[in-house]
Design a protein around this motif. Structure first.
Motif: not given
Length: 744
Positions: A207-211, A174-175, A80-81, A104-106
């Motif tokens: 993030v994520p872009h695709r699943a 968007l995360i 994720y980072h 994730l915001s940080m």
């Protein structure tokens, strides 16, 4: 209490002031009574508490969440980072849905600052979190990490947010991490649809872009036994019928579990195949269906589909995360050699098993089967048919499920089905019921818990018996029990179903007679996800009903033992270890909240947690099984203490002890139902796991036999912790069990 996770689509909540009161529903651990408690939540700026004055009840519930496990998942955190660093380059406004601890915001905040932007072009971050305890914890962590006004944290669901009120403008990034083991169960689709339509600019980066969801057909007898109770019973000769094929055969079931422990007994019948791909950088469809032909690679009987998902976190396709089983981890087409996909054991995401109806589908190598996958906003379902059309079409399954009553659905989890079909367990219950009723010409038998097995076994033992089955979980009705009685034949005693707690039983219900046999498996639906000694509720209820018992009333069970074993469980301990920082962000204040093991300061204790240990990664027992205390149900319930010493039999790191209950169904102890871990082999029961603050190097007295799971330990006979002392205290007022362990 069921696990809680931060959900973007959680029940709506309004703004809560810094000093607030909320009502929390809880289950009394001993009586089974649902209660509402007032929980006071004070602002952490006011009292400086470890969790903002959060009530003890909420902290206890949080220990059962998967937050700690997620934050210890270094592969997830790193993926994720890296993806967030790429996504926020040049971004003006980032939205974080389901902020959790704010991690994730940080990550986004630091990445944007590291770009060296001017103060006028720093960009902004808005995060939402609807679960109040997590909102307060995230706010505290943002302050601890000196993020300050860099992240605007909103206590709302994402679909309650509005541009111009909660956000100054639409976001261009968007995360989120609102994913469960099935992918969709935490509201991913409705959350993203609302965000794309109302909160994001067109073509926003995500993030994520695709699943992508993958699946594979498998044969596995353990999985079959977790689903097809009528089929299992057809192999048995005990005459007791618990499953009706008309009710069970065509109802689709799924369960999240680790399938790697079943690898040795699992026969793979197809290659992995793609089920659905969701492009998360645009609004995903609310529902969809896809049919594909799947080639069969081995002969066998398809009992289940095993499914997992793979995240592509970045647009370029360089950063991935997979929840796949180990046997496909490093042989898949979606693995990028430039990104380390070494996945550690984790509890927060598992694989999902979708059980095929009944006995499954017989297939041969070279055949093709048609797999129809359907998804709605929150779940995925499957229908599997042979190329010749055998199997039941989806529309017929739906019609069948509407026509047939859904009975005891809440209690019939896969594990519970496995228990009800487990031959040694069934035989123990049947023999105990026959023995208890043999010497009485006619008797009144009361079954206190939700045990359909105990009910039908006692009724089949003697046609003259009058059985009163309480079923306090209201999972089984009179109609279903009557159907089972007719199926079993004429030599079945009468059964009167009362969907009430045992404490509501009156002399009028007994027709003025006394209870000759008081029975329980014991199994209570409401306690099925709790620690194994929650079933000591039987002792509480037996005490409450003392005045209704005959002079020589028989009790089943008559005794119970709290048993244990010291264990090496490195994967599980690592997933719940003390956290200092995550990707460079201070998270040390969360440890006492979530019951972390490691450097947890006194007086905080690592909680005992309910887990099926065969699902917890590497496992080895370091001592013989020992007994901590005995419970005698012939006496009224009372507070009890027990102490035992046990010699260590293997050398290596000891991470804790595993505890469980053995139930004695007859006075001489020859019929015992054990919920133990069976040496780490697959079972159908949960145990209680008590982890230590830190792993303790132990050594076997005399010859030091080493654990094959652990690195060599520098121990000698004089310095080794070779003797373990375990003390237990059972509180009869609230059902709590406190266990302490020391070594010498």
């Amino acid at each position: 209490m069921e696990q809680l996770r931060s959900r973007a689509m959680a029940p709506k909540q309004g703004a809560v002031p810094s000093s607030a009161v909320m009502m929390q529903q809880s289950l009394n651990k001993l009586t089974g009574q649902v209660e509402w408690n007032v929980v006071r939540l004070h602002d952490d700026q006011d009292d400086g508490g470890e969790f903002g004055g959060l009530a003890e009840e909420v902290s206890e519930a949080l220990t059962m969440t998967t937050y700690l496990d997620m934050l210890n998942d270094t592969t997830r955190n790193r993926a994720y980072h890296l993806a967030i660093q790429k996504a926020v380059k040049g971004a003006r406004h980032v939205l974080d849905i389901g902020a959790g601890t704010g991690l994730l915001s940080m990550m986004a905040w630091r990445s944007m600052r590291e770009e060296g932007r001017s103060k006028e072009d720093e960009g902004s971050i808005t995060a939402c979190e609807s679960f109040l305890p997590m909102f307060k914890l995230a706010r505290k962590l943002l302050r601890t990490n000196k993020v300050g006004a860099g992240v605007r944290l909103i206590h709302k669901r994402s679909d309650e947010m509005e541009v111009g009120i909660d956000m100054h403008c639409r976001a261009d990034v968007l995360i989120s991490e609102i994913l469960d083991s099935e992918l969709l169960g935490e509201g991913l689709i409705p959350s993203l649809r609302h965000a794309h339509e109302n909160l994001l600019i067109p073509n926003a980066r995500c993030v994520p872009h695709r699943a992508t969801i993958y699946a594979q057909l498998v044969e596995c007898e353990h999985l079959w036994k977790c689903h097809d109770l009528p089929g299992v019973e057809s192999r048995l000769a005990d005459g007791v019928v618990l499953g009706q094929s008309d009710y069970n055969q065509f109802q689709g079931r799924s369960a999240a579990m680790h399938v790697d422990p079943l690898a040795r007994q699992m026969h793979l019948l197809s290659e992995p195949f793609e089920v659905f791909t969701f492009e998360l950088s645009r609004a995903p469809d609310e529902c969809g269906q896809h049919q594909r032909s799947v080639a069969i690679t081995n002969d066998g009987r398809a009992h289940a589909l095993v499914s997992w998902w793979v995240l592509q976190l970045d647009v370029e396709g360089e950063i991935f995360y997979s929840t796949g089983p180990k046997w496909i981890k490093h042989a898949s087409a979606y693995e990028n050699p430039e990104f380390d996909l070494q996945i550690e054991w984790c509890e927060h995401w598992k694989q999902v098993v979708w059980f095929l109806p009944g006995k499954g589908l017989l297939v041969s190598s070279g055949d093709e089967v048609l797999v129809t996958a359907s998804h709605d906003a929150v779940s995925v379902s499957y229908n599997v048919m042979s190329s010749q059309g055998s199997g039941m079409p989806q529309e017929e399954i739906a019609k069948h499920n509407i026509d047939c009553p859904v009975l005891f659905e809440a209690s019939m989890t896969p594990d519970r089905i496995g228990v009800l079909g487990h031959e040694p367990w069934r035989e123990g219950v049947r023999l105990a019921a026959e023995t208890a009723l043999r010497c009485q010409k006619s008797s009144v038998c009361v079954v206190l818990d939700d045990s359909l097995l105990m009910t039908m076994a006692s009724a089949s033992a003697d046609a003259s018996v009058q059985v009163i089955a309480m079923f306090p979980g209201r999972a089984v009705g009179q109609e279903y029990v009557d159907d089972l009685s007719r199926t079993m034949g004429p030599n079945v005693g009468s059964i009167n179903v009362m969907n009430e707690k045992a404490t509501s039983l009156t002399p009028e219900n007994l027709g003025g007679r006394k209870v000759d046999v008081l029975m329980a498996e014991p199994y209570y639906t409401s306690s099925s996800k709790m620690l194994p000694w929650r079933s000591l509720r039987f002792w509480y209820e037996r005490t409450h009903l003392t005045s209704l018992l005959s002079e020589n009333a028989r009790l089943l069970p008559c005794r119970a033992s709290l048993r244990g074993v010291a264990v090496n469980m490195p994967d599980f301990w690592k997933s719940r270890r003390f956290i200092k920082s995550v990707e460079g962000f201070d998270h040390s204040s969360i440890n006492s909240v979530f019951g972390a093991c490691g450097e947890l300061p006194l007086p905080h204790e690592v909680p005992i947690l309910p887990y099926a240990v065969w699902q917890c990664g590497q496992y080895e027992e370091l001592t013989d099984v020992f007994t901590v205390m005995e419970f005698d149900f012939s006496h009224p319930i009372q507070t009890m203490e027990g102490v035992t010493e046990v010699a260590v039999s293997r050398t290596g790191p000891c991470h804790g002890i595993v505890l469980w209950m053995d139930w004695s169904l007859n006075p001489d102890g020859s019929l015992v139902l054990s919920t133990g871990p069976a040496g780490g082999r697959p079972t159908f029961w949960k145990q209680g796991v008590k982890l230590f603050r830190s792993p303790i190097e132990v050594g076997a007295a005399g010859a030091q036999q080493k654990s094959h799971l652990s690195p060599p330990a520098s121990l000698n006979e004089e310095s080794a912790n070779s003797l373990m002392k375990v003390a237990g205290l059972f509180n009869s007022c609230n059902g709590d069990l406190n266990v302490t362990v020391s070594f010498s």
